[in-house]
Scaffold this motif. Structure first.
Motif, PDB file in Angstrom:
ATOM      1  N   ALA A 837       0.877  -1.167   0.000  1.00 13.03           N
ATOM      2  CA  ALA A 837       0.000   0.000   0.000  1.00 13.03           C
ATOM      3  C   ALA A 837       0.916   1.218   0.000  1.00 13.03           C
ATOM      4  CB  ALA A 837      -0.917   0.012   1.215  1.00 13.03           C
ATOM      5  N   ARG A 838       0.664   2.144  -0.900  1.00 13.86           N
ATOM      6  CA  ARG A 838       1.590   3.264  -1.111  1.00 13.86           C
ATOM      7  C   ARG A 838       0.848   4.586  -1.026  1.00 13.86           C
ATOM      8  NH1 ARG A 838       4.430  -0.173  -5.821  1.00 13.86           N
ATOM      9  NH2 ARG A 838       6.068  -1.116  -4.557  1.00 13.86           N
ATOM     10  N   LEU A 839       1.618   5.607  -0.687  1.00 12.75           N
ATOM     11  CA  LEU A 839       1.084   6.957  -0.548  1.00 12.75           C
ATOM     12  C   LEU A 839       1.690   7.841  -1.629  1.00 12.75           C
ATOM     13  CD1 LEU A 839      -0.720   8.765   1.250  1.00 12.75           C
ATOM     14  CD2 LEU A 839       1.329   9.368   2.539  1.00 12.75           C
ATOM     15  N   LYS A 845       3.692  12.224  -7.250  1.00 15.03           N
ATOM     16  CA  LYS A 845       4.971  12.139  -6.548  1.00 15.03           C
ATOM     17  C   LYS A 845       4.881  11.051  -5.484  1.00 15.03           C
ATOM     18  CE  LYS A 845       6.191  17.006  -7.229  1.00 15.03           C
ATOM     19  NZ  LYS A 845       6.531  18.292  -6.569  1.00 15.03           N
ATOM     20  N   PHE A 846       5.860  10.193  -5.484  1.00 16.17           N
ATOM     21  CA  PHE A 846       5.861   9.030  -4.600  1.00 16.17           C
ATOM     22  C   PHE A 846       6.320   9.450  -3.209  1.00 16.17           C
ATOM     23  CE2 PHE A 846       8.147   4.928  -3.374  1.00 16.17           C
ATOM     24  CZ  PHE A 846       6.995   4.384  -2.826  1.00 16.17           C
ATOM     25  N   VAL A 847       5.424   9.293  -2.224  1.00 12.85           N
ATOM     26  CA  VAL A 847       5.756   9.625  -0.836  1.00 12.85           C
ATOM     27  C   VAL A 847       6.450   8.453  -0.164  1.00 12.85           C
ATOM     28  CG1 VAL A 847       4.833  10.331   1.396  1.00 12.85           C
ATOM     29  CG2 VAL A 847       3.850  11.251  -0.715  1.00 12.85           C
ATOM     30  N   GLY A 848       5.883   7.263  -0.267  1.00 13.48           N
ATOM     31  CA  GLY A 848       6.506   6.102   0.347  1.00 13.48           C
ATOM     32  C   GLY A 848       5.553   4.927   0.391  1.00 13.48           C
ATOM     33  N   GLY A 851       5.223   0.452   5.513  1.00 13.46           N
ATOM     34  CA  GLY A 851       6.041  -0.697   5.880  1.00 13.46           C
ATOM     35  C   GLY A 851       7.506  -0.496   5.609  1.00 13.46           C
ATOM     36  N   GLN A 852       7.880   0.595   4.965  1.00 15.07           N
ATOM     37  CA  GLN A 852       9.293   0.844   4.720  1.00 15.07           C
ATOM     38  C   GLN A 852       9.962   1.304   6.011  1.00 15.07           C
ATOM     39  OE1 GLN A 852       9.116   3.927   1.713  1.00 15.07           O
ATOM     40  NE2 GLN A 852       9.311   5.549   3.219  1.00 15.07           N
ATOM     41  N   SER A 853      11.269   1.138   6.090  1.00 20.62           N
ATOM     42  CA  SER A 853      11.997   1.464   7.307  1.00 20.62           C
ATOM     43  C   SER A 853      12.151   2.971   7.490  1.00 20.62           C
ATOM     44  CB  SER A 853      13.384   0.807   7.271  1.00 20.62           C
ATOM     45  OG  SER A 853      14.105   1.224   6.125  1.00 20.62           O
ATOM     46  N   ARG A 854      12.254   3.699   6.410  1.00 16.59           N
ATOM     47  CA  ARG A 854      12.459   5.141   6.500  1.00 16.59           C
ATOM     48  C   ARG A 854      11.127   5.860   6.690  1.00 16.59           C
ATOM     49  NH1 ARG A 854      14.656   8.930   1.530  1.00 16.59           N
ATOM     50  NH2 ARG A 854      14.379  10.950   2.556  1.00 16.59           N
ATOM     51  N   LYS A 855      11.064   6.726   7.701  1.00 17.17           N
ATOM     52  CA  LYS A 855       9.846   7.484   7.948  1.00 17.17           C
ATOM     53  C   LYS A 855       9.782   8.690   7.010  1.00 17.17           C
ATOM     54  CE  LYS A 855       9.740   6.336  12.880  1.00 17.17           C
ATOM     55  NZ  LYS A 855       9.696   6.893  14.260  1.00 17.17           N
ATOM     56  N   TRP A 856       8.554   9.159   6.797  1.00 15.55           N
ATOM     57  CA  TRP A 856       8.380  10.405   6.058  1.00 15.55           C
ATOM     58  C   TRP A 856       7.613  11.391   6.925  1.00 15.55           C
ATOM     59  CZ3 TRP A 856       5.615   6.058   3.890  1.00 15.55           C
ATOM     60  CH2 TRP A 856       4.256   6.047   4.172  1.00 15.55           C
ATOM     61  N   ASP A 857       7.649  12.627   6.524  1.00  9.54           N
ATOM     62  CA  ASP A 857       6.918  13.696   7.189  1.00  9.54           C
ATOM     63  C   ASP A 857       6.165  14.464   6.119  1.00  9.54           C
ATOM     64  OD1 ASP A 857       5.897  15.696   8.714  1.00  9.54           O
ATOM     65  OD2 ASP A 857       7.795  16.468   9.459  1.00  9.54           O
ATOM     66  N   THR A 863      11.453  14.571   2.717  1.00 10.67           N
ATOM     67  CA  THR A 863      11.472  13.207   3.246  1.00 10.67           C
ATOM     68  C   THR A 863      10.750  12.222   2.341  1.00 10.67           C
ATOM     69  OG1 THR A 863       9.469  13.622   4.545  1.00 10.67           O
ATOM     70  CG2 THR A 863      11.583  14.099   5.592  1.00 10.67           C
ATOM     71  N   PHE A 864      10.139  12.689   1.252  1.00 10.11           N
ATOM     72  CA  PHE A 864       9.448  11.793   0.334  1.00 10.11           C
ATOM     73  C   PHE A 864      10.458  10.970  -0.458  1.00 10.11           C
ATOM     74  CE2 PHE A 864       5.607  14.894  -0.161  1.00 10.11           C
ATOM     75  CZ  PHE A 864       5.371  14.767   1.209  1.00 10.11           C
TER      76      PHE A 864
END
Length: 1156
Positions: A837-839, A845-848, A851-857, A863-864
C-alpha cells in the motif's frame, strides 16, 4: 480488559529512558512514545485523586464534540461520571500539567479518542494503561521483528572424552568441516556438525586413543587454542610453556611441532593471516601471565612453520624457543613487554590500523589498544572490576567488553573516557562476548548459562536463551572455562557454547536477501481505507491480518493477525463515528473491531457461507451488509454489550438482485446504490428501503459485471439533478449515471489502455473536480471531471474527460484507491495485490510505501521518496500526461528538463527560420525586457499593472561555469540556447491575471493575490538564475553541501620574470628569485639584524633627535625601500620578547610588496 494499576506500571518500566524532556511536538512523533515511567506515576496519582466535575453529562458531551456511540433511549439515559473517569477537557488539563507544555493539544485529543475504547466520552486508568501496554507490546513486536539469530533449540551433548573436565576451547576446522573440542587436561575430541563424536586424541600423542599404543598422561593444562586456516593447523598453548601445532590436512590429526621452553606461560592466543595471500606473512600472538605479548611471524605458513631438523626425528618435532633465531627463514619473534599489570585474558590483532588489543582484570589497564609500531597514541580503557572478555569489529567500529559487574559495555574505539552504552540484563558476571557481524548484534554469555543477543544500533535485547545443561546443579555456578563461546559465521552459521563437560550447539537462521522493495503485508492486499478522525490508514490482506498505519509518517501503529481465522478478508469500512472497524471475509463472517487495541467488539451472523463484498453503518443504529448471498442483510447495532449479533434479511422491498452483489456505495442523506455480477444497478432510498431508480437491468446479455460504484457526493449535495452523480466501473469502462433525470446514462469512456484491463479502484476529491482510477495493470490515472456530464443531454457522451496525470504505481492489480484531504493537500493511498500500500501526491509524486523502514513527514517534502519511484528508478519530473492549459502550469513546465527537450524537438523543423531571425534576437538581448508584475493597491485593493525593466538573461555557459549548474538543453547544444532564450522571454511576460486564483479564497482576496504575485516573481527569478545540477549539488542525498554550488578555478602556476626588482641589500647578499618556490626560500628575516642602528634604520625628528624605526614609521619620514623589516616565521615567533625585532608586522607586508 481490567488491568491492575501497579502491575501496569511495573510492566511499562521497560519503556523508561534517560530522556525525560519534550524537545518538540513534531507531527511525525506520537505523544504516547514520549510518555515515560515517571509520567505514568504522576498520571496514576491524578486518576486516583480525581474528583468528577458536577456538570450535566449531555451538555459536556455536546460541548466537547466527542463522537459517541448512542443507544436507543439516549435522549433520556444519562451516564453518570464517577471518580477516576475523566472527560476530554480534564484529560487535556492533566496531560498538559504533567508534560509542562500545551504543544501537544492536538495529539492529546487524538490520544483521548484512542483510549476511550467504550466510546462513552470518559477515560479511566484501566483504559489508559491497557492502551499503553498494547502500544508498547506492538513497539516491542516491531523491534523484535528483526531476524533473530537462533531459531531452533540448542543441541546439548555431554563430552564423555573430557572425563568430567571443563572444556577450554572449541574450534571449527575445514576440509572437511569438523568441530574440535579441547578439554582443560588435553583431551581432544573431533565431532561432526551434529555433535557426533568421530575421534579423540590425547595432547602430546600422535596416536589415536583407540590404538593399543598409548603414551603416558601429560600433566599439563591447556590454556587456549586457535585454528590456523591457511596452514591447515591448529595451535594449543599449555601451562607447561609449550605450543603444540596440530596438522589437520589428513584424516588423522597429529602434533607436527612443539615449541617448548617459552619465557612465560601463554594464557591466550590469536592468529591472523592475509586472506588474499595465504602463503605470505602470518602472525601468531599470545599473551602471558606477566602482562606481555609475544608475536611469532610466520613467513611461509603453508610451506613450513619451522626448519627441518638436522637429524630425522620420530613423531613430533620439538623446537627449542631459544633456538628460534635458527629458524629465521620461516619464523621470527617479537616481544612487547609490560602492557598490563595482570594476566592477559584476551589478545587480538587488527590489520586495519596495525594495532593490538588486549585485556586484563586490572582496573587501571582493563583494555589497551596500542599501535604495533608504537607511533600512534595508545588508548587505555578503565573498568573498576577489569575486563574478562572483549571483541572488536572494524566494520561496525565498536569495541565490546564484558565484566564481572554484569554489564556489557559498547565503546567507541577512539574514546576511552566513557562507553557509548551499558547493556543491562544479566544477573551474574559476563564470561564471554562476541560480535555477530552479519547481523550487527552482540552475543553475551553469563555465568548462569544465559545467552543474550543485543542489537548494536538500538541497544536493546533481541533474544534471551537459557541453556538447559544436565550437569548443572541448582544453586551452583557452573564452570565455563576461559573461552566458552565460539561463533562461526558464514557459511557455517554455528555457535558453540561450553559448560562444565557439556557442549551446546546453536544454529543461526540463514540470512535471506532483503527484498528489492518494502512490502506492507506478507500476502496480497484486499483493501485499504483512510480514517479521517485519527489520520490513520487501515490495510487488510488475504492472510487475515489487519494493520493500522499512521499516515503522517508511515509507521505501524497496530497489527492483529487471524482476524477471521485463516479466511481472506474481502472488505473494510468504518462506522459513522470512525471509532469502529468493520471487516468481512470470504466465508461470510463479519466482525466489528476497536482498531486501536485489536479488541473484537461484535461478531455478526452470516446468512450463508458466501463472500462479503460490502459492509457499512446504516440508519437507526443498524449495520448493512451485501455479498455473494445476493441479499441485503441488516444487523441491530443498538446494544454495545451484545457480542453476537443476529442477521435480518427483512428488506422491505424484497431481495431484488438475482446475482452476486459485487459492490455498493452510500450517499448522504439516505441513498444507497448496489451493483451485481449480472450488471444490475439499483439506487435505494434507505429510509423507506424502496427502489428510487433502477439504472440497469441485468437481463441483457451484453451487460458486464459492476466492479465498482462511486457517488459524487458534492454534486449530489449541490442538487445537480440532471447531471451525473453516480459512477460505475464495468470492464475498464467508466459509466456516468444521472439518478433523477430523464436520461440515466449521460456518458461513458474507457479508463484503461488495453481492452482486457479492469478498474477496481475509484475515488474522487471532495469537490468532485477530479476522478482517480486504478486499473488491474497497476496504473493510476487522474481525470478532470469538473465540467464533465453536468447537465442532461439527449445523447451519451463518449469523449474522455481531460487527462491530468497517469503513472505506474504497482506491479500488479490495484484493488482500491483512496483520496485523502490532509491539511489542504491532496494525497492518494493505493493498495494492490503486490502486497503493498503506497502513498502518493495527487500529481504522482511518490511519498513512500507503508512498511518501509524510513519514515516520512508530510510537512517536509524532502522526506518523500520522490524523485525516485517504488523501484528505485530516478524520475526527473512529475509524470504529467496532459496538463490543463493554464499558464502557471506552462511556466513550471517550461522549467522542467523533459519539456525543454520536447520544445527543442518541436522547433527543430523551424531551424532555417531561426537562423534568419538570429541577428534580430541578438539585438533584443542588449535591450531591456518588459516584465509585467502586479501591484496591490492597499486602499482600494485593485491590481495595477507595473512595467519593470529587467536585464536580459545572462549567457547560460557563464552561469553554469560560475554555479556548477547545467541547463538540460543549453549546456549541450548551442542551437538550443536561442530556443531557451525565446521561451524565457515568453515566460517573462506573465501577469497575475493569467494565473487562476483559487475559487475559494481561504486567506482572503488580498492575501491570495499577494501569494500569486510572489509566485510569478519566484518563477522569473528561478528561470533567470538557471538550473541546478542535482548530481553535483546533492551527491550525498539530502546532505547540505552548499560549497559544491561554486566551482573552484584551476590553480595556475605563477612564474616570476627574470628581471624581478631586488633591493641593493638583497643583491649584495647574492639573492635571486625566479619562481614562487624561490620566494619561499628567501631569508628575508636576516636582512635586518637585531639591534641594527644604522642610519638607514633611524630617522631624525624636527629637533634633530634620532628616532627608532617604529617611531620613524609613525612620523612618515622613511623613504620607500630604505630598509626591509624582518619577517617573523613560526620558529622565530617562539623566541623570547627580547629577541624579537622592533618593527611591526604591517610594515613588513607592505615592504615585501614594495620590494616585488
Amino acid at each position: 480488559m481490567e488491568i491492575n494499576s501497579y502491575t501496569s506500571i511495573s510492566s511499562l518500566s521497560d519503556v523508561s529512558s534517560s530522556d525525560y524532556s519534550f524537545k518538540s511536538s513534531d507531527s511525525h512523533i506520537r505523544l504516547e512514545e514520549h510518555i515515560k515511567l515517571h509520567h505514568l506515576h504522576k498520571l496514576l496519582h491524578q486518576f486516583q485523586t480525581h474528583v468528577p466535575m458536577r456538570i450535566d453529562q449531555n451538555e459536556s458531551k455536546e460541548n466537547e464534540g466527542i463522537p459517541l456511540q448512542k443507544s436507543k433511549d439516549d435522549s433520556s439515559e444519562k451516564v453518570r461520571q464517577k471518580a477516576g473517569m475523566m472527560t476530554l477537557a480534564e484529560f487535556k488539563v492533566i496531560i498538559s500539567s504533567m508534560l509542562g507544555t500545551k504543544k501537544w493539544n492536538d495529539q492529546m485529543e487524538m490520544l483521548f479518542y484512542k483510549v476511550d475504547t467504550g466510546c462513552d466520552g470518559y477515560v479511566d486508568w484501566n483504559e489508559f494503561c491497557t492502551y499503553m501496554l498494547l502500544q508498547m507490546r506492538e513497539l516491542e513486536h516491531i523491534q523484535n521483528a528483526k531476524l533473530k539469530p537462533f531459531t531452533t533449540e540448542a543441541i546439548v551433548k555431554r563430552a564423555y572424552h573430557n572425563k568430567q573436565e571443563t572444556t577450554t576451547k572449541m574450534l571449527l576446522v575445514e576440509n572437511p568441516t569438523r568441530i574440535v573440542n579441547i578439554s582443560k587436561v588435553g583431551d581432544i575430541g573431533v565431532y561432526d556438525t551434529e555433535l557426533r563424536l568421530l575421534k579423540n586424541y590425547k595432547l602430546g600423542s600422535n596416536f589415536s586413543a583407540d590404538d593399543a599404543v598409548s603414551r603416558r598422561r601429560c600433566h599439563t593444562w591447556v590454556t587456549d587454542g586457535v585454528y590456523m586456516r591457511n596452514a591447515q593447523k591448529f595451535a594449543l598453548t599449555t601451562t607447561s610453556r609449550e605450543i603444540y601445532f596440530y596438522d589437520t590436512s589428513t584424516a588423522t590429526y597429529y602434533a607436527e611441532f612443539c615449541l617448548y621452553a617459552l619465557p612465560d606461560v601463554p594464557n591466550c592466543v590469536n592468529f591472523w593471516y592475509a586472506e588474499n595471500a595465504t602463503n605470505s606473512h602470518s602472525m601468531l600472538l599470545f599473551g602471558d601471565d606477566t602482562g606481555s605479548v609475544h608475536i611469532l611471524h610466520f613467513h611461509f605458513p603453508q610451506s613450513r612453520l619451522f626448519e627441518k631438523p638436522f637429524s630425522p626425528q620420530q613423531g613430533t618435532q620439538r623446537v627449542y624457543f631459544n633456538d628460534i633465531k635458527e629458524h629465521k627463514r620461516y619464523v621470527t619473534y617479537e616481544f612487547i613487554p609490560n602492557i598490563h599489570e595482570e594476566v592477559i585474558r584476551r589478545v587480538m590483532y587488527v590489520a586495519d590500523g596495525d594495532v593490538i588489543i588486549s585485556s586484563s582484570v586490572s582496573s587501571s589497564t582493563s583494555v589497551v589498544l596500542m599501535d604495533l609500531k608504537k607511533k600512534k597514541k595508545t588508548y587505555i580503557y578503565k573498568v573498576n572490576k577489569g575486563v574478562e572478555c572483549f571483541d572488536y569489529s572494524k566494520s561496525l567500529n565498536v569495541l565490546v567488553t564484558g565484566s564481572l559487574d554484569h554489564f556489557v559495555r559498547i565503546w567507541n574505539p577512539y574514546v576511552e573516557a566513557k562507553p557509548i552504552c551499558l547493556l543491562q540484563g544479566h544477573s551474574t558476571g559476563i564470561c564471554d562476548v562476541v560480535i555477530n557481524r552479519s547481523y550487527a548484534q552482540i552475543i553475551s554469555y553469563s555465568k548462569d548459562a544465559v545467552i543474550k543477543v543485543w542489537d548494536i544500533k538500538e541497544h536493546y535485547c533481541i533474544q534471551t536463551i537459557t541453556l538447559k545443561i544436565p550437569s548443572v546443579q541448582p544453586g551452583r555456578i557452573p564452570d565455563h572455562g576461559e573461552f566458552p563461546i565460539s561463533l562461526f559465521e558464514r557459511p557455517h552459521n554455528l555457535m558453540l557454547v561450553s559448560c562444565n563437560d557439556c557442549i551446546a550447539l546453536l544454529k543461526m537462521g540463514k540470512l535471506e536477501p532483503a527484498p528489492e522493495a518494502p512490502t506492507t503485508h506478507k500476502a496480497a492486499l484486499c483493501n485499504a481505507i483512510y480514517n479521517d478522525l485519527f489520520h490513520q490508514v487501515v490495510t487488510a490482506a488475504d492472510d487475515s491480518t489487519v494493520t493500522v498505519w499512521n499516515v503522517e509518517n508511515g509507521t505501524r501503529s497496530l497489527k492483529f493477525s487471524n482476524a477471521h481465522e485463516n479466511e481472506e478478508i474481502t472488505c473494510l469500512s468504518f462506522d459513522k463515528t470512525y471509532r469502529r472497524l468493520f471487516t468481512g471475509a470470504r466465508d461470510g463472517s463479519m466482525k466489528a473491531w476497536n482498531f486501536q487495541n485489536g479488541n473484537c467488539l461484535h461478531e455478526f451472523e452470516s446468512v450463508t457461507e458466501a463472500e462479503v463484498t460490502g459492509i457499512m453503518s446504516f440508519q437507526d443504529q443498524k449495520i448493512l451488509a451485501v455479498g455473494w448471498s445476493r441479499c441485503i442483510t441488516l444487523y441491530d447495532d443498538s446494544d454495545p454489550d451484545i457480542v453476537y449479533v443476529t442477521a435480518s434479511t427483512n428488506w422491505k422491498s424484497g431481495q431484488i438482485h438475482k446475482d452476486d452483489i459485487l459492490t455498493m456505495d452510500h450517499c448522504d442523506p439516505n441513498y444507497l446504490a448496489t451493483g451485481s455480477y449480472d450488471g444490475t444497478i439499483i439506487v435505494w432510498n434507505e429510509e423507506t428501503q424502496q427502489i428510487t431508480t433502477k439504472l440497469r437491468d441485468g437481463s441483457s446479455a451484453r451487460s458486464a459485471p459492476i466492479e465498482k460504484l462511486l457517488f459524487l457526493q458534492d454534486r449530489f449535495a449541490k442538487k445537480y439533478k440532471n447531471g451525473a452523480v453516480l459512477l460505475s466501473s464495468e470492464c475498464g469502462i467508466i459509466h456516468m449515471w444521472c439518478v433523477f433525470g430523464h436520461n440515466n446514462l449521460l456518458g461513458k469512456f474507457s479508463a484503461v489502455e488495453k481492452s482486457d484491463l479492469s478498474v477496481l479502484g475509484m475515488s474522487t476529491s471532495p469537490d468532485n473536480s477530479v476522478l482517480i482510477t486504478g486499473d488491474s495493470e497497476g496504473n493510476v490515472t487522474v481525470w478532470d471531471i469538473s465540467n464533465h456530464c453536468l447537465c442532461d443531454i439527449s445523447e451519451c457522451v463518449t469523449t474522455k474527460p481531460p487527462l491530468k496525470y497517469r503513472w505506474k504505481a504497482h506491479d500488479k492489480s490495484i484493488v482500491n484507491v483512496n483520496y485523502i484531504d490532509y491539511e489542504l493537500q491532496g494525497l492518494l493511498v493505493t493498495s494492490s495485490t503486490d502486497k503493498t500500500a503506497r502513498l502518493w501526491t495527487l500529481e504522482g509524486k511518490f511519498v513512500g510505501t507503508f512498511g518501509q523502514s524510513r519514515k516520512w513527514d508530510l510537512k517536509r517534502p524532502a522526506t518523500f521518496q520522490h524523485p525516485r519511484n517504488p523501484w528505485g528508478e530516478l524520475v526527473e519530473d512529475v509524470p504529467i500526461i496532459d496538463p490543463l492549459p493554464d499558464l502557471a502550469t506552462e511556466v513550471t513546465k517550461s522549467s522542467s528538463e523533459q519539456n525543454l527537450h520536447e520544445l527543442g524537438a518541436a522547433e527543430e523543423k523551424k531551424e532555417i527560420e531561426e537562423n534568419k531571425e538570429k541577428s534580430e534576437d541578438t539585438k533584443q538581448e542588449n535591450t531591456p525586457i518588459k516584465f509585467t508584475l502586479p501591484k496591490v493597491d492597499e486602499d482600494n485593493d485593485k491590481l495595477n499593472q507595473v512595467e519593470m525593466a529587467t536585464a536580459p538573461p545572462q549567457d547560460s555557459t557563464r552561469i553554469n561555469q560560475r554555479r556548477m549548474t547545467s541547463h538540460p538543453d543549453v549546456s549541450g547544444n548551442p542551437r538550443n540556447v536561442e530556443k531557451t532564450r525565446l521561451k524565457w522571454k515568453e515566460s517573462r511576460s506573465t501577469t497575475i491575471g493569467q494565473f487562476q486564483l483559487p475559487k475559494e479564497k481561504i486567506l482572503g482576496e488580498k492575501a491570495e493575490k499577494h501569494l500569486a504575485r510572489r509566485t510569478v516573481t519566484r518563477q522569473e527569478r528561478r528561470y533567470r538564475v538557471g538550473y541546478i545540477d542535482r548530481n553535483t549539488t546533492s551527491r550525498f542525498g539530502n546532505l547540505c553541501s552548499p560549497f559544491q554550488a561554486l566551482s573552484i578555478p584551476d590553480t595556475k602556476k605563477i612564474d616570476f620574470s627574470s628581471g624581478l626588482p631586488m633591493s641593493q641589500r638583497m643583491q649584495d647578499r647574492g639573492m635571486a628569485c625566479l619562481s614562487e618556490k624561490d620566494l619561499g626560500k628567501l631569508p628575508l628575516s636576516n636582512l635586518l639584524e637585531v639591534g641594527d642602528e644604522s642610519e638607514s634604520a633611524v630617522g631624525v625628528d624636527r629637533q634633530g633627535r634620532k628616532l627608532s624605526s617604529r617611531r620613524n614609521l609613525r612620523h612618515g619620514s622613511p623613504r620607500r625601500g630604505t630598509f626591509l623589516p624582518p619577517i617573523t616565521s613560526r620558529a622565530s615567533s617562539r623566541t623570547s620578547a627580547s629577541d624579537r625585532p622592533v618593527t611591526g608586522s604591517r610594515s613588513t607586508s607592505s615592504s615585501i610588496c614594495g620590494s616585488r
